[in-house]
Design a protein around this motif. Structure first.
Motif, PDB file in Angstrom:
ATOM      1  N   GLN A 279      33.459  37.339  34.831  1.00 13.83           N
ATOM      2  CA  GLN A 279      33.292  36.485  35.994  1.00 13.83           C
ATOM      3  C   GLN A 279      34.509  36.589  36.914  1.00 13.83           C
ATOM      4  N   ALA A 280      34.335  36.157  38.161  1.00 13.77           N
ATOM      5  CA  ALA A 280      35.419  36.211  39.133  1.00 13.77           C
ATOM      6  C   ALA A 280      36.458  35.140  38.840  1.00 13.77           C
ATOM      7  N   GLN A 361      30.779  39.027  38.842  1.00 14.64           N
ATOM      8  CA  GLN A 361      31.696  38.407  39.797  1.00 14.64           C
ATOM      9  C   GLN A 361      31.022  38.031  41.110  1.00 14.64           C
TER      10      GLN A 361
END
Length: 479
Positions: A279-280, A361
């Motif tokens: 994930q971002a 992301q």
């Protein structure tokens, strides 16, 4: 079983889309041997594979449509064609009527011609074209007609004269030249022939020709009719035709394909492979992504123009375009120039990358294509639980909205080549985290339920087994 997969302009030279589909199919069927019959545009692609070929690929045959450039013909010879052969060639060159492809194959593979260019330098060709101009194209300058038709038809003639590896089954993954080669393989070796049509090849070529600067106006109809003629070759010859969604089937029937031959096998993905992707780290940025080759048919320019409008309202938005840029270097440079002329910030072209490193992301995914079939990129994004904004092409509307499946929308569908509605849809998603989450959940539920990778593989395993044993493929429930 030995299966010859016939691909034009895709595997193994280009990543994504149809190429990924072929690679996945071969890898999931180790019980079969595969021959790759690869039709490329330019000889410089020879050996430039973008994939590590699976171990069950036992042979790869490469032919290139620019090979005719170095093939001189002997001018002025007469081959004493029969009246039937003249009529068959006239139909092929644009005279209307049904083309007898078996006769064309036999004639062009005869020892009468040392090379394909011999016929197109002959008095016979001159006479046929002169008659065609007199009866159908009387206002077109003959010299222009002569060279235009020659350049149009010579790659086809070269393709027909190439050797075809022997196989138990032939599988063309488009119409066009790949379709003609598939029909030729069946004609020579007698083995069953399958066509899988992802997008409607002839319609895609028509769109390109209408927009093309290199085709003069009075030749556009000639080129368009030619590509429809090529598609008709395998529509008539194939034992079974597979498409990916119902609208494609309807178009194929409109183009003259026998409905009883057509089955629907959707693409599929393993949703579990897209769970728990990285994930971002920075949630202050709204990350917008496109999984796409940077080529004109994907219309990256509309994506950029829509992002320019998005950026005005969502200054913390970022656009990441994930996909190869080298396929059409000139178009890529035009896209970079547009980024500069629009004074756009936060636009990233990654080139070819492992998409899974980026997908998790992204907050929103975008597809701006002019034409598609059933894009794997959309299925991948849905499997990752991401909302999509797409143009209304191929099966995108069906993927995002479903067909009375009780699942809500997984994104927005916008008109082709219209950046303002695309921008407004993206802005709506940017401003509403709850809407993004809801549409992402719907996306994951729909792809998990209706677009399973194993269902796709099992369907082709059954199709190969039945045709290989000479049995009739039953109509699918999705028909």
């Amino acid at each position: 079983m030995r299966i010859c997969m016939i691909a034009e302009g895709s595997y193994p030279y280009v990543t994504g889309g149809v190429s990924s589909w072929i690679h996945s199919l071969i890898r999931q069927m180790p019980e079969h041997e595969f021959i790759i019959y690869a039709i490329g545009a330019q000889s410089k692609q020879k050996g430039q594979y973008k994939y590590e070929l699976p171990s069950n690929v036992v042979e790869i045959k490469e032919i290139f449509l620019d090979a005719y450039i170095d093939e001189p013909g002997k001018w002025g010879h007469r081959f004493r064609l029969t009246s039937q052969q003249e009529e068959d060639l006239k139909c092929l060159l644009g005279g209307g009527g049904g083309v007898n492809w078996g006769n064309i194959f036999d004639l062009l593979r005869t020892e009468k011609f040392h090379v394909a260019a011999d016929f197109l330098s002959s008095k016979d060709y001159f006479d046929i074209l002169e008659d065609l101009c007199r009866t159908k194209y009387s206002l077109v300058p003959f010299t222009e007609m002569f060279w235009t038709v020659r350049s149009m038809i010579l790659p086809l003639f070269v393709s027909i004269r190439n050797d075809i590896p022997e196989a138990d089954l032939y599988h063309s993954v488009s119409t066009g030249y790949a379709g003609v080669v598939g029909a030729l393989a069946k004609h020579i070796h007698g083995s069953p022939l399958i066509l899988t049509e992802h997008g409607i090849y002839s319609r895609e070529r028509e769109e390109e020709i209408i927009k093309a600067d290199w085709v003069k106006g009075y030749f556009k109809d000639l080129w368009i009719e030619y590509f429809y003629t090529l598609s008709g070759c395998i529509y008539n010859s194939a034992d079974q035709i597979v498409t990916l969604f119902n609208r494609n089937k309807e178009i194929q029937i409109e183009l003259g394909c026998d409905p009883s031959k057509i089955s629907i096998i959707p693409n599929g993905v393993n949703a579990i492979d897209y769970a728990n992707l990285p994930q971002a780290p920075d949630q202050d940025i709204i990350r917008i992504g496109g999984i796409v080759r940077v080529v004109p048919i994907k219309d990256i320019k509309t994506m950029l123009q829509s992002f320019a409008l998005v950026k005005r309202e969502i200054p913390n938005a970022e656009l990441t375009i994930m996909g190869p840029t080298e396929e059409d270097e000139e178009y890529y440079q035009e896209c970079l120039q547009m980024v500069g002329s629009l004074e756009l910030q936060d636009v990233i072209f990654t080139g070819t990358v492992p998409v899974k490193d980026y997908l998790g992301q992204m907050d929103i995914l975008v597809l701006s294509s002019i034409s598609e079939g059933q894009p794997l990129a959309v299925l991948e994004g849905m499997a990752c639980g991401k909302p999509y904004v797409t143009t209304n092409v191929g099966s995108c509307k069906e993927l995002l909205n479903g067909v009375n499946d009780g699942i809500g929308p997984a994104g927005f569908v916008t008109p082709v080549m219209n950046y303002e509605p695309m921008a407004q849809s993206i802005i709506k998603l940017c401003k509403s985290p709850s809407l993004r989450e809801e549409m992402g959940r719907n996306a994951l539920e729909r792809v998990s339920r209706y677009y399973k990778h194993q269902d796709f593989i099992t369907s082709y395993q059954q199709l190969y087994a039945l045709l290989g044993e000479g049995q009739q493929w039953p109509a699918l429930a999705s028909n």
